[in-house]
Write a protein that holds these residues in place. Sequence first.
Motif, mmCIF file in Angstrom:
data_model
loop_
_atom_site.group_PDB
_atom_site.id
_atom_site.type_symbol
_atom_site.label_atom_id
_atom_site.label_comp_id
_atom_site.label_asym_id
_atom_site.label_seq_id
_atom_site.Cartn_x
_atom_site.Cartn_y
_atom_site.Cartn_z
ATOM 1 N N LYS A 182 79.934 -4.945 14.622
ATOM 2 C CA LYS A 182 80.080 -4.637 13.197
ATOM 3 C C LYS A 182 79.333 -5.662 12.343
ATOM 4 O O LYS A 182 79.287 -6.834 12.666
ATOM 5 N N GLY A 183 78.781 -5.170 11.220
ATOM 6 C CA GLY A 183 78.201 -6.070 10.229
ATOM 7 C C GLY A 183 77.005 -6.873 10.692
ATOM 8 O O GLY A 183 76.794 -8.005 10.250
ATOM 9 N N ILE A 184 76.171 -6.295 11.556
ATOM 10 C CA ILE A 184 74.964 -6.989 12.007
ATOM 11 C C ILE A 184 73.897 -6.916 10.918
ATOM 12 O O ILE A 184 73.716 -5.891 10.276
ATOM 13 N N ASP A 185 73.182 -8.017 10.727
ATOM 14 C CA ASP A 185 72.068 -8.057 9.780
ATOM 15 C C ASP A 185 70.803 -7.688 10.540
ATOM 16 O O ASP A 185 70.563 -6.533 10.853
ATOM 17 N N GLY A 186 69.958 -8.668 10.885
ATOM 18 C CA GLY A 186 68.732 -8.386 11.623
ATOM 19 C C GLY A 186 69.031 -7.819 13.004
ATOM 20 O O GLY A 186 69.987 -8.224 13.669
ATOM 21 N N LEU A 187 68.193 -6.866 13.458
ATOM 22 C CA LEU A 187 68.388 -6.207 14.753
ATOM 23 C C LEU A 187 67.047 -6.099 15.466
ATOM 24 O O LEU A 187 66.063 -5.616 14.902
ATOM 25 N N THR A 188 67.001 -6.553 16.721
ATOM 26 C CA THR A 188 65.785 -6.538 17.530
ATOM 27 C C THR A 188 66.157 -6.129 18.944
ATOM 28 O O THR A 188 67.272 -6.387 19.395
ATOM 29 N N PHE A 189 65.223 -5.491 19.661
ATOM 30 C CA PHE A 189 65.479 -5.101 21.051
ATOM 31 C C PHE A 189 64.542 -5.851 21.980
ATOM 32 O O PHE A 189 63.358 -6.027 21.689
ATOM 33 N N TYR A 190 65.095 -6.288 23.131
ATOM 34 C CA TYR A 190 64.300 -6.982 24.147
ATOM 35 C C TYR A 190 64.804 -6.579 25.530
ATOM 36 O O TYR A 190 65.973 -6.808 25.856
ATOM 37 N N LYS A 191 63.944 -5.964 26.314
ATOM 38 C CA LYS A 191 64.226 -5.548 27.690
ATOM 39 C C LYS A 191 65.421 -4.602 27.793
ATOM 40 O O LYS A 191 65.259 -3.397 27.789
ATOM 41 N N ASP A 192 66.640 -5.111 27.886
ATOM 42 C CA ASP A 192 67.806 -4.239 28.015
ATOM 43 C C ASP A 192 68.950 -4.628 27.084
ATOM 44 O O ASP A 192 70.100 -4.296 27.333
ATOM 45 N N TYR A 193 68.616 -5.330 26.011
ATOM 46 C CA TYR A 193 69.669 -5.688 25.056
ATOM 47 C C TYR A 193 69.105 -5.792 23.636
ATOM 48 O O TYR A 193 67.918 -6.039 23.426
ATOM 49 N N PHE A 194 70.006 -5.594 22.679
ATOM 50 C CA PHE A 194 69.687 -5.824 21.273
ATOM 51 C C PHE A 194 70.095 -7.240 20.908
ATOM 52 O O PHE A 194 71.056 -7.793 21.452
ATOM 53 N N ILE A 195 69.365 -7.824 19.972
ATOM 54 C CA ILE A 195 69.720 -9.123 19.415
ATOM 55 C C ILE A 195 70.181 -8.878 17.985
ATOM 56 O O ILE A 195 69.451 -8.273 17.188
ATOM 57 N N GLY A 196 71.390 -9.320 17.670
ATOM 58 C CA GLY A 196 71.945 -9.071 16.348
ATOM 59 C C GLY A 196 72.430 -10.343 15.679
ATOM 60 O O GLY A 196 73.050 -11.198 16.327
ATOM 61 N N HIS A 197 72.160 -10.465 14.382
ATOM 62 C CA HIS A 197 72.594 -11.625 13.592
ATOM 63 C C HIS A 197 73.876 -11.283 12.845
ATOM 64 O O HIS A 197 73.970 -10.228 12.201
ATOM 65 N N GLN A 198 74.833 -12.183 12.911
ATOM 66 C CA GLN A 198 76.091 -12.015 12.188
ATOM 67 C C GLN A 198 76.456 -13.316 11.477
ATOM 68 O O GLN A 198 77.508 -13.896 11.706
ATOM 69 N N SER A 199 75.526 -13.767 10.656
ATOM 70 C CA SER A 199 75.669 -14.924 9.773
ATOM 71 C C SER A 199 75.785 -16.244 10.514
ATOM 72 O O SER A 199 74.883 -17.066 10.487
ATOM 73 N N SER A 200 76.918 -16.486 11.192
ATOM 74 C CA SER A 200 77.139 -17.773 11.845
ATOM 75 C C SER A 200 76.804 -17.750 13.333
ATOM 76 O O SER A 200 76.972 -18.760 14.016
ATOM 77 N N LYS A 201 76.334 -16.602 13.825
ATOM 78 C CA LYS A 201 75.993 -16.518 15.244
ATOM 79 C C LYS A 201 74.973 -15.413 15.488
ATOM 80 O O LYS A 201 74.807 -14.501 14.668
ATOM 81 N N ILE A 202 74.284 -15.530 16.617
ATOM 82 C CA ILE A 202 73.360 -14.500 17.088
ATOM 83 C C ILE A 202 73.815 -14.100 18.484
ATOM 84 O O ILE A 202 74.051 -14.960 19.343
ATOM 85 N N SER A 203 73.940 -12.796 18.721
ATOM 86 C CA SER A 203 74.449 -12.316 20.003
ATOM 87 C C SER A 203 73.490 -11.336 20.649
ATOM 88 O O SER A 203 72.661 -10.704 19.978
ATOM 89 N N LYS A 204 73.627 -11.204 21.970
ATOM 90 C CA LYS A 204 72.889 -10.209 22.739
ATOM 91 C C LYS A 204 73.849 -9.066 23.068
ATOM 92 O O LYS A 204 74.912 -9.289 23.646
ATOM 93 N N PHE A 205 73.436 -7.858 22.715
ATOM 94 C CA PHE A 205 74.257 -6.675 22.943
ATOM 95 C C PHE A 205 73.583 -5.815 24.020
ATOM 96 O O PHE A 205 72.628 -5.082 23.732
ATOM 97 N N TYR A 206 74.064 -5.918 25.255
ATOM 98 C CA TYR A 206 73.488 -5.161 26.361
ATOM 99 C C TYR A 206 73.927 -3.696 26.276
ATOM 100 O O TYR A 206 75.066 -3.397 25.895
ATOM 101 N N VAL A 207 73.006 -2.790 26.654
ATOM 102 C CA VAL A 207 73.305 -1.360 26.571
ATOM 103 C C VAL A 207 73.085 -0.681 27.915
ATOM 104 O O VAL A 207 72.365 -1.200 28.783
ATOM 105 N N ASN A 208 73.718 0.484 28.075
ATOM 106 C CA ASN A 208 73.540 1.249 29.312
ATOM 107 C C ASN A 208 72.188 1.958 29.303
ATOM 108 O O ASN A 208 71.437 1.894 28.322
ATOM 109 N N GLU A 209 71.877 2.661 30.382
ATOM 110 C CA GLU A 209 70.547 3.242 30.561
ATOM 111 C C GLU A 209 70.221 4.330 29.548
ATOM 112 O O GLU A 209 69.060 4.525 29.195
#
Length: 322
Positions: free
Chosen positions: A228-255
């Motif tokens: 929820k509430g992700i700002d910038g969003l980028t994709f790399y290989k098999d995950y999205f990178i999302g910014h949530q103000s105080s942290k940046i996370s990798k969101f892995y997705v299925n095929e």
Amino acid sequence: MKTQLVSIFLIFMLCLYNCEKVPSTKDFILEEVDLIPEGVAVDSRTGIIYIGSTYKRKIVQITPDGTVSDFISQEQDSVWSILGMKVDAENGLLWVNTAHIHEVMPLINPLPNKDWLTTISVFDIEKKKLIKEYQLHEPKSAFNDLTIMPDGSIFATESANNEIYWISKKNDSLALFLALKDYRFPNGIEYVEKANALFVSTIQGILKIDMDSKKYQLLKERDTKHAKGIDGLTFYKDYFIGHQSSKISKFYVNEDFTEITKVELLDSGEDFDASTTGEVSKSDYYYIVNSQIQSGIDFKNRIIKPLDSLEKVIIRKKRLND
């Protein structure tokens, strides 16, 4: 033969030693504390980083050795506040979203005009020259982020009215692509070719938009709603990178790109202060650590806080593990 083997071993060990000495993270420090940056773009050909300023209404560039200069100067070509940006390296273009959001942040958009104004603008990188602007003539609209298609077409989020716009490479004109229902504040946007879909961050999570049918669905999550509430969003290989103000996370997705299967922390820390956006170039991720887009503004009095209370801006380059 023995001497050759020893030499090969020494060369291998020397290479291994040097590889270990190469830092996986590098920080670029911007002395202009009042940039209040939001957008990031990277030219994969040159390694030059472009940072957009909301407050000073300009774009700065950072060379790989850390040299900082203006790509366009303050208020050049009468640009408004700089938001999302992307480099079309093949054609030598820098695509930029700009906005004047008078009622929300009149300070950050220091114009006498009380209207909301927004454009998608394109610059010639070599000439540092504005080529064309695509202005949206709709009340209270604001382009936020954008993505470039393989054919050079552009898709952009319009956050105020929950819409997606596009500039067709064939028609070279701005048009509404999709009006989202039930999903608020579309922000980061990324086209993923192997899914043939646009992915858009919203208040509720990440949307997958099929390019052919325009049907869209929220990516499922197996446990707590982390997306929820992700700002910038980028994709790399098999995950999205999302910014949530105080942290940046990798969101892995299925095929089939319908579910977030795992979430891992990419970066956070004491330096973080409204980390907004980032950009993947090759195997590195470039991002704003501390935009100060909230803490640096006195919203009650609609002025920027004293410069000695602001921090130098950190732009971080981080190697992504394969």
